[in-house]
Design an enzyme around this catalytic site. Sequence first.
Site: not given
Ligand code: NAD
Ligand code: TYD
Length: 350
Positions: A131-133, A157, A161
Site C-alpha cells: 500500500t501507499d500508506e 496497519y 505493511k
Molecule cells: P481484504 O481485507 O478485502 O482481503 C484480505 C484477504 O486476506 C481476505 O480474503 C482474508 O480472508 C485473507 N486473510 C486475512 N488474514 C489471513 C491469513 N492469516 N491467512 C490467509 N488469508 C488471510 O483486503 P484487500 O482490500 O483485498 O487488500 C488485499 C491486499 O492489498 C492487502 O495486502 C492490502 O494491504 C493491499 N492493498 C489494499 C488496498 C485497498 O485499497 N484495499 C490498497 C493497496 C494495497
Molecule cells: P478507508 O476506506 O477506511 O480507507 P483508508 O483508511 O485505508 O484510506 O477510508 C477512506 C477515507 O475515508 C479515510 O480518510 C477515512 C475516511 N472514512 C470516513 O470518513 N468515514 C468512514 O466511516 C470510513 C470507513 C472512512
Amino acid sequence: MKTILITGGAGFIGSHLVRLMVNKYPGYRVVNLDKLTYAGNLANLKDVEDKPNYRFVKGDICDFEQMRQVFADYGVDAVIHLAAESHVDRSIKDPFAFARTNVMGTLALLQAARLAWDGRFEGKLFYHVSTDEVYGALENDGSFFVETTRYNPHSPYSASKASSDHFVRAYHDTYGLPVKISNCSNNYGPYQFPEKLIPLFINNIRHNKSLPVYGTGENVRDWLYVEDHVRAIDLIFHQGKVGDTYNIGGFNEWRNIDLVRLLVGVTDRLLGRAEGASSCLITFVRDRAGHDLRYAIDSSKLHRELGWSPSLQFEEGIEKTVRWYLDHQDWLDNVTSGDYLKYYEEMYHK
Ligand code: NAD
Ligand code: TYD
C-alpha cells in the site's frame, strides 16, 4: 504448467486478481490460499470455482508448517501475496492481529518460499502487494509519493505493511529471493467489504442510515478502480524488474467530503430519489486517531516502463460501482451480518 499461489484471493482485490489470472492464463494453475476471515468470501469467486486451473486451499499464512506443505503439495513457482488484515480502524482497535498476519504471516510465507526453492530461483518469484500508506501522509502541497519516498507509517496497519515490505526486501538482499513489490493507492469497486468508505456509504444511503464522515472530511485519498489495480499487478508480475518497487495510482485525488457528495448524488439518482436528497445523512463524527491527511501517488514509473495507465474515469467507475452494490443487495446482506454487525455497532452506535 506454472503454479501461482495467490494469498488472500477470497478478499476484495485478491478475488479480482484470481479471476483475471484464471481466465487470462489457462496454462497457469492458480492456487488461492485464504483463511476466510470476516473479509474473505468465496461467493466472490463463484464464476471461477469450477475452472480446471483453479484450486482453493483454506489456510493461514501464519502457519509455517502448513505453508511448507502447500509449497510441497503444489510445486509453487510464484507467489502473489495479498493476504492481510487491511482495515485501518480495526488496526487501531487490535494492532496485534495486524502484526500477526501482516508481519509474521508474510515472514512465514517468505521462509516457506525460500526453503522450498532452496537457492534454485530461476523462474521463481515472490510478489508482495502493498500500500501507499507505508509512505505516511502528505500535506496539501501538490507533492506525491514516489518509489524512493522514505517510509513513515503512522497507523498500526501501515506500520505492519511497512514492516512486511522490509522483510520482503531483506529476503531479496540477504538470500537472493527474487521479489517484487507494488504500493497502490485506495481501491474501489465490486466485492469490497462494506467497512471501507465507498461500499459502507452506498449501503448506508440505500438504508437511510447516517454517513459518518471523520473529522471535517478534508482528508484526501487517491482512488483507483480495482480492475485497473489487478491489470497493473499482472503487468508487473510478468514484466516488472526483479528487486524493484512500483507505485500504482490513478492521479485521482478526492477530499472525502467531495467524494461523499458525489456518492450521495449518484446513489440517489440510481435509486430514483431526488439527487442530493440523502445529503441530510452526512454526519461529522470524531476524527480517526492519527488520521493521515493526504495520500497521492506518482505512478509515472509504471507508465513509463511498462505502459500502464488507468482505464476508467472516476465518475464512470463510481457509477459502475454504485450500480453493482445496488444490484447485489444479497451479497451485502450476507456480509453485513454476524461478526461484522457487532463491530459496526461498536464503532458507530456507541
Ligand atoms: P481484504 O481485507 O478485502 O482481503 C484480505 C484477504 O486476506 C481476505 O480474503 C482474508 O480472508 C485473507 N486473510 C486475512 N488474514 C489471513 C491469513 N492469516 N491467512 C490467509 N488469508 C488471510 O483486503 P484487500 O482490500 O483485498 O487488500 C488485499 C491486499 O492489498 C492487502 O495486502 C492490502 O494491504 C493491499 N492493498 C489494499 C488496498 C485497498 O485499497 N484495499 C490498497 C493497496 C494495497
Ligand atoms: P478507508 O476506506 O477506511 O480507507 P483508508 O483508511 O485505508 O484510506 O477510508 C477512506 C477515507 O475515508 C479515510 O480518510 C477515512 C475516511 N472514512 C470516513 O470518513 N468515514 C468512514 O466511516 C470510513 C470507513 C472512512
